[in-house]
Write an enzyme that holds these catalytic residues in place. Structure first.
Site, PDB file in Angstrom:
ATOM      1  N   LYS A   1      19.414 -57.740 -34.773  1.00 28.36           N
ATOM      2  CA  LYS A   1      20.111 -56.653 -34.070  1.00 28.36           C
ATOM      3  C   LYS A   1      20.993 -55.914 -35.074  1.00 28.36           C
ATOM      4  O   LYS A   1      21.756 -56.543 -35.813  1.00 28.36           O
ATOM      5  CB  LYS A   1      20.964 -57.220 -32.924  1.00 28.36           C
ATOM      6  CG  LYS A   1      20.117 -57.759 -31.771  1.00 28.36           C
ATOM      7  CD  LYS A   1      20.998 -58.184 -30.613  1.00 28.36           C
ATOM      8  CE  LYS A   1      20.211 -58.956 -29.578  1.00 28.36           C
ATOM      9  NZ  LYS A   1      19.593 -58.123 -28.547  1.00 28.36           N
TER      10      LYS A   1
ATOM     11  N   HIS B   1      21.779 -68.296 -30.885  1.00 26.96           N
ATOM     12  CA  HIS B   1      22.466 -66.997 -30.928  1.00 26.96           C
ATOM     13  C   HIS B   1      23.993 -67.129 -31.043  1.00 26.96           C
ATOM     14  O   HIS B   1      24.620 -66.463 -31.855  1.00 26.96           O
ATOM     15  CB  HIS B   1      22.144 -66.152 -29.695  1.00 26.96           C
ATOM     16  CG  HIS B   1      20.679 -66.014 -29.404  1.00 26.96           C
ATOM     17  ND1 HIS B   1      19.717 -65.990 -30.387  1.00 26.96           N
ATOM     18  CD2 HIS B   1      19.998 -65.875 -28.238  1.00 26.96           C
ATOM     19  CE1 HIS B   1      18.526 -65.847 -29.830  1.00 26.96           C
ATOM     20  NE2 HIS B   1      18.664 -65.780 -28.537  1.00 26.96           N
TER      21      HIS B   1
HETATM   22  C1  BG6 Z   1      16.593 -65.347 -25.593  1.00 31.22           C
HETATM   23  C2  BG6 Z   1      16.867 -66.343 -24.495  1.00 31.22           C
HETATM   24  O1  BG6 Z   1      16.568 -65.976 -26.844  1.00 31.22           O
HETATM   25  O2  BG6 Z   1      17.602 -64.355 -25.586  1.00 31.22           O
HETATM   26  C3  BG6 Z   1      16.968 -65.662 -23.149  1.00 31.22           C
HETATM   27  O3  BG6 Z   1      15.819 -67.289 -24.473  1.00 31.22           O
HETATM   28  C4  BG6 Z   1      17.970 -64.530 -23.205  1.00 31.22           C
HETATM   29  O4  BG6 Z   1      17.320 -66.579 -22.134  1.00 31.22           O
HETATM   30  C5  BG6 Z   1      17.658 -63.618 -24.388  1.00 31.22           C
HETATM   31  O5  BG6 Z   1      17.895 -63.823 -21.999  1.00 31.22           O
HETATM   32  C6  BG6 Z   1      18.701 -62.545 -24.541  1.00 31.22           C
HETATM   33  O6  BG6 Z   1      18.315 -61.659 -25.547  1.00 31.22           O
HETATM   34  P1  BG6 Z   1      18.896 -60.188 -25.571  1.00 31.22           P
HETATM   35  O7  BG6 Z   1      18.343 -59.608 -26.836  1.00 31.22           O
HETATM   36  O8  BG6 Z   1      18.402 -59.511 -24.329  1.00 31.22           O
HETATM   37  O9  BG6 Z   1      20.378 -60.322 -25.583  1.00 31.22           O
END
Ligand code: BG6
Length: 499
Positions: A191, A249
């Protein structure tokens, strides 16, 4: 299997991307739109071949149609340029094979030879249960070796479901590939705004002197989602927030916020610094893990005016599931920069807004000169790095409101990504696909990094398992989250920012 019809002449500069599990959602929603966008911007190597490998009985045409539709539906830049898209799809071929069948890999080898490409990127876009098997077969066919070019493999998350399985998967990968051939995906690192954390910290002189325990009271890292578990309960109910986003994350956001400046900006130096942060985090296991974490599960509520059901009522969720859909944690990074500064992390599904941000709360002024008239609060300075949506950075300040009394009100200074650069930032997959083709692993996680993140996470998982709860605390969908998470903060005389 249909014959592969090769349009391009042999070209050793070409690249083939082999997508294992091409019939799944990821290829259609993320990979193909990401490739298209790179093609549109003229960034892809030429020729670029896409070899889809999966079990379903598809033809080349069927795969092309599905991938074409994926770009139409999920492409970032509309209208879609058909000639660019067709150019990509003309070089896309399908190989029908199960992942266990060695002869499928022989066919793949023949196809690569026929196409005349040396450089090959293998992309594991299958359910994770297949990773080890596919890698083993790649090894048995010597597909990972290429004296004249390169061979790399991209591994999607989840990378294991606990420390042990992550180590075992790592062992299997390393039995075939060298570490510098392995690209472990954490799409958060792709990102733009996540990369901006580093640009902001290390490309500006004014913040870094304040970026430590002397001036920072605490950090809050939030990843809130409005979505529920959707159609992914089969995976999610066995994972929960802790495996789904905390291990990857959230900890990635923490390391980027806390790391020291690398000596140079390359994959090794950046990842060395990130690993040091993970190694400095206080061990949380057993009682400490229970005290420093909080978990809960959503029950039915209202989001954006619509009723949504309880987690336990979602399809494929066990009716007595104790999988957490919300978790908060308090971590300390025990080094000279951060000793004593809490890092509060939280993430949850079915919260009222979708927001990912890092809020850095600075310490309060030494004397409260303005007393009751300081409406900005005792510690008005918060720097918020907004990862999504409304990407940008905001600094909250106290300022004198106009008038003849010294009344301090909260105001904000704001950098908005959309205003400064126009439009929305590129999709993470665009950047990460390109980086894996170029061979830049800076934004991918390294073996030791994943291991450290799992070690930490495992302490929490084990402590929760030992607790043996039959029910979790609950929160109503669409609310700010469980009340217990507020007490968790109040014990430290602090409060969560509103989501
Ligand atoms: C993924 C998870 O890695 O990231 C999901 O498995 C989550 O559960 C998603 O919804 C969120 O990604 P972003 O890019 O939409 O924030």
């Amino acid at each position: 299997m249909p014959e592969i019809d090769v349009k391009n002449e042999r070209c050793s500069e070409g690249v083939a991307i082999v997508i294992f599990g091409v019939t799944g959602d990821l290829a259609r929603r993320k990979l193909m739109p990401g490739l298209y966008e790179n093609a549109r911007l003229g960034r892809l190597p030429e020729p670029l071949y896409i070899l889809g490998f999966a079990r379903r009985s598809w033809s080349h045409e069927k795969m092309r149609d599905v991938l074409r539709q994926g770009v139409m539906d999920y492409g970032r830049t509309k209208p879609i340029d058909e000639s660019i898209l067709n150019g990509l799809l003309d070089n896309a071929f399908y190989i029908e094979s199960t992942f266990q069948d060695q002869s499928g890999y022989a066919t793949l080898n023949q196809a690569l030879n026929k196409l005349g490409v040396e450089n090959t990127l293998f992309y594991l876009s299958t359910p994770p249960g297949w990773y080890a098997e596919i890698v083993e077969h790649i090894g048995q066919s010597d597909l990972e070796k290429c004296p004249q070019g390169w061979r790399r493999i991209v591994v999607e998350k989840p990378f294991g479901r606990d420390l042990e399985s992550a180590l075992s998967l790592d062992g299997k990968l390393h039995a075939v590939f060298d570490e510098d051939q392995i690209y472990r995906m954490d799409h958060y690192l792709g990102k733009e705004t996540v990369q901006n954390i580093l640009a902001f910290r290390f490309g500006n002189g004014i913040f870094e002197p304040l970026w430590n325990r002397k001036y920072i009271d605490h950090l809050q890292i939030t990843m809130a989602e409005t979505e529920g578990v959707g159609t992914r309960a089969g995976y999610y109910d066995k994972a929960g927030v802790v495996r789904d986003v905390f291990q990857n994350h959230l900890l990635q956001l923490l390391t980027l916020s806390a790391m020291e400046a690398p000596a140079v900006f390359n994959a090794k130096a950046v990842r060395d610094e990130k690993v040091k942060v993970l190694k400095s985090i206080n061990d949380i296991s057993g009682e400490k893990a229970i005290k420093n974490t909080f978990r809960a599960q959503y029950v039915s509520g209202t989001i954006d005016g619509s009723r949504v059901s309880s987690y336990r009522d979602e399809p494929d969720v066990a009716p007595d599931s104790i999988t957490e859909t919300y978790m908060a944690a308090r971590l300390f990074v025990n080094n000279w920069r951060w000793a004593g500064v809490p890092f509060y992390l939280r993430s949850g599904k079915r919260l009222p807004n979708r927001v990912t941000e890092i809020a850095i709360q600075f310490t309060q002024v030494p004397l409260a000169l303005f007393g009751q008239r300081n409406l900005a609060g005792e510690a008005p300075n918060v720097l918020v790095i907004r990862i999504q949506p409304d990407e940008g950075i905001t600094l909250f300040l106290g300022a004198k409101a106009p008038g003849n009394v010294m009344r301090i009100e909260p105001v904000r200074m704001r950098f908005s990504y959309a205003e400064a650069f126009g439009g929305h930032p590129p999709e993470a997959y665009e950047r990460l696909l390109l980086d894996s083709l170029i061979g830049d692993a800076t934004l991918f996680t390294r073996s030791d990094e994943v291991e450290e993140a799992w070690r930490l996470t495992q302490g929490i998982i084990d402590a929760w398992d030992e607790q043996g709860l039959k029910n979790l605390p609950i929160y109503e969908a669409g609310t700010q989250g469980p009340h217990g998470a507020d007490f968790f903060m109040q014990n430290d005389n602090r409060a969560w920012r509103r989501i």
